[in-house]
Design a protein around this motif. Sequence first.
Motif, PDB file in Angstrom:
ATOM      1  N   GLU A 157      14.647  -2.569   6.160  1.00 25.94           N
ATOM      2  CA  GLU A 157      14.152  -1.501   5.296  1.00 25.94           C
ATOM      3  C   GLU A 157      15.252  -1.029   4.371  1.00 25.94           C
ATOM      4  N   ASP A 158      14.875  -0.692   3.149  1.00 28.47           N
ATOM      5  CA  ASP A 158      15.798  -0.107   2.172  1.00 28.47           C
ATOM      6  C   ASP A 158      15.174   1.203   1.724  1.00 28.47           C
ATOM      7  N   THR A 159      15.821   2.284   2.013  1.00 29.58           N
ATOM      8  CA  THR A 159      15.263   3.592   1.651  1.00 29.58           C
ATOM      9  C   THR A 159      16.119   4.311   0.609  1.00 29.58           C
ATOM     10  N   GLU A 160      17.054   3.598  -0.010  1.00 33.57           N
ATOM     11  CA  GLU A 160      17.933   4.223  -1.007  1.00 33.57           C
ATOM     12  C   GLU A 160      17.142   4.769  -2.195  1.00 33.57           C
ATOM     13  N   ASP A 161      16.485   3.878  -2.934  1.00 35.23           N
ATOM     14  CA  ASP A 161      15.750   4.293  -4.126  1.00 35.23           C
ATOM     15  C   ASP A 161      14.277   4.502  -3.847  1.00 35.23           C
ATOM     16  N   LYS A 162      13.689   3.615  -3.053  1.00 32.57           N
ATOM     17  CA  LYS A 162      12.290   3.716  -2.686  1.00 32.57           C
ATOM     18  C   LYS A 162      12.097   3.027  -1.350  1.00 32.57           C
ATOM     19  N   GLN A 163      11.014   3.294  -0.693  1.00 38.51           N
ATOM     20  CA  GLN A 163      10.746   2.707   0.617  1.00 38.51           C
ATOM     21  C   GLN A 163      10.324   1.249   0.435  1.00 38.51           C
ATOM     22  N   VAL A 164      11.157   0.324   0.904  1.00 41.72           N
ATOM     23  CA  VAL A 164      10.873  -1.102   0.805  1.00 41.72           C
ATOM     24  C   VAL A 164      11.104  -1.729   2.171  1.00 41.72           C
ATOM     25  N   THR A 165      10.152  -2.517   2.623  1.00 38.68           N
ATOM     26  CA  THR A 165      10.301  -3.266   3.865  1.00 38.68           C
ATOM     27  C   THR A 165      10.208  -4.746   3.543  1.00 38.68           C
ATOM     28  N   VAL A 166      11.184  -5.519   4.016  1.00 39.46           N
ATOM     29  CA  VAL A 166      11.218  -6.953   3.808  1.00 39.46           C
ATOM     30  C   VAL A 166      11.038  -7.619   5.170  1.00 39.46           C
ATOM     31  N   THR A 167      10.025  -8.467   5.296  1.00 36.11           N
ATOM     32  CA  THR A 167       9.736  -9.151   6.553  1.00 36.11           C
ATOM     33  C   THR A 167       9.806 -10.647   6.343  1.00 36.11           C
ATOM     34  N   GLY A 168      10.508 -11.331   7.238  1.00 34.33           N
ATOM     35  CA  GLY A 168      10.639 -12.777   7.158  1.00 34.33           C
ATOM     36  C   GLY A 168       9.575 -13.484   7.986  1.00 34.33           C
ATOM     37  N   TRP A 169       9.144 -14.646   7.506  1.00 30.32           N
ATOM     38  CA  TRP A 169       8.180 -15.502   8.175  1.00 30.32           C
ATOM     39  C   TRP A 169       8.684 -16.934   8.097  1.00 30.32           C
ATOM     40  N   ARG A 170       8.247 -17.788   9.005  1.00 29.07           N
ATOM     41  CA  ARG A 170       8.544 -19.219   8.913  1.00 29.07           C
ATOM     42  C   ARG A 170       7.239 -19.981   9.043  1.00 29.07           C
ATOM     43  N   LEU A 171       7.027 -20.888   8.104  1.00 25.78           N
ATOM     44  CA  LEU A 171       5.834 -21.720   8.051  1.00 25.78           C
ATOM     45  C   LEU A 171       6.163 -23.092   8.625  1.00 25.78           C
ATOM     46  N   PHE A 172       5.308 -23.587   9.508  1.00 25.31           N
ATOM     47  CA  PHE A 172       5.455 -24.911  10.117  1.00 25.31           C
ATOM     48  C   PHE A 172       4.180 -25.715   9.874  1.00 25.31           C
ATOM     49  N   THR A 173       4.329 -27.022   9.714  1.00 25.31           N
ATOM     50  CA  THR A 173       3.164 -27.907   9.705  1.00 25.31           C
ATOM     51  C   THR A 173       3.217 -28.773  10.960  1.00 25.31           C
ATOM     52  N   PRO A 174       2.071 -29.293  11.389  1.00 26.59           N
ATOM     53  CA  PRO A 174       2.086 -30.188  12.540  1.00 26.59           C
ATOM     54  C   PRO A 174       2.705 -31.541  12.183  1.00 26.59           C
ATOM     55  N   ARG A 175       2.985 -32.310  13.194  1.00 26.75           N
ATOM     56  CA  ARG A 175       3.569 -33.643  13.001  1.00 26.75           C
ATOM     57  C   ARG A 175       2.721 -34.460  12.033  1.00 26.75           C
ATOM     58  N   GLY A 176       3.388 -35.058  11.066  1.00 29.56           N
ATOM     59  CA  GLY A 176       2.723 -35.927  10.101  1.00 29.56           C
ATOM     60  C   GLY A 176       2.152 -35.222   8.887  1.00 29.56           C
ATOM     61  N   MET A 177       2.218 -33.897   8.822  1.00 34.89           N
ATOM     62  CA  MET A 177       1.648 -33.165   7.673  1.00 34.89           C
ATOM     63  C   MET A 177       2.750 -32.734   6.715  1.00 34.89           C
ATOM     64  N   ASP A 178       2.666 -33.222   5.490  1.00 35.53           N
ATOM     65  CA  ASP A 178       3.551 -32.793   4.415  1.00 35.53           C
ATOM     66  C   ASP A 178       2.726 -31.897   3.491  1.00 35.53           C
ATOM     67  N   LEU A 179       3.365 -30.966   2.846  1.00 39.67           N
ATOM     68  CA  LEU A 179       2.700 -30.086   1.889  1.00 39.67           C
ATOM     69  C   LEU A 179       3.388 -30.182   0.543  1.00 39.67           C
ATOM     70  N   ASP A 180       2.626 -30.050  -0.516  1.00 44.03           N
ATOM     71  CA  ASP A 180       3.210 -29.937  -1.845  1.00 44.03           C
ATOM     72  C   ASP A 180       3.584 -28.472  -2.031  1.00 44.03           C
ATOM     73  N   LEU A 181       4.702 -28.072  -1.419  1.00 44.62           N
ATOM     74  CA  LEU A 181       5.179 -26.694  -1.450  1.00 44.62           C
ATOM     75  C   LEU A 181       6.581 -26.697  -2.032  1.00 44.62           C
ATOM     76  N   ARG A 182       6.815 -25.829  -3.002  1.00 44.42           N
ATOM     77  CA  ARG A 182       8.117 -25.753  -3.674  1.00 44.42           C
ATOM     78  C   ARG A 182       8.729 -24.372  -3.490  1.00 44.42           C
ATOM     79  N   GLU A 183      10.032 -24.284  -3.694  1.00 47.23           N
ATOM     80  CA  GLU A 183      10.720 -23.003  -3.549  1.00 47.23           C
ATOM     81  C   GLU A 183      10.315 -21.987  -4.610  1.00 47.23           C
ATOM     82  N   THR A 184       9.627 -22.424  -5.647  1.00 46.99           N
ATOM     83  CA  THR A 184       9.170 -21.522  -6.705  1.00 46.99           C
ATOM     84  C   THR A 184       7.745 -21.011  -6.478  1.00 46.99           C
TER      85      THR A 184
END
Length: 113
Positions: free
Chosen positions: A49-76
């Motif tokens: 949480e960052d409460t300096e200027d405004k209330q902001v909460t940043v939550t991390g997630w991790r995405l997994f695919t099953p064996r053999g599954m590729d995704l057309d997913l880019r960092e953008t």
Amino acid sequence: MSLLYTQTIVIVRPGILADEYGNNKPDWAGAARTTVSGVNAQPHGGSAEDTEDKQVTVTGWRLFTPRGMDLDLRETDRVEMAGMTLQVTGKVARWPAPGGGVHHIEADLQEVS
């Protein structure tokens, strides 16, 4: 299919627009949307949480695919899931399979609210 891989996501890929100076910028209004089923996303890395200027909460997630599954997913890209819009943070990890191809992918995502 394993019981772990039951979630559905939408990959949101922006188009490209030129700004008034001729620089390319993402066009989220005209983004392409691709629905993908059979993945797993879990909270990862906790929340901050960052409460300096405004209330902001940043939550991390991790995405997994099953064996053999590729995704057309880019960092953008962004990912929509369970009513959240998440940003892909960093490179998408494509783990190699013995004998060639992709075993599975992992991607770090971040929700900022």
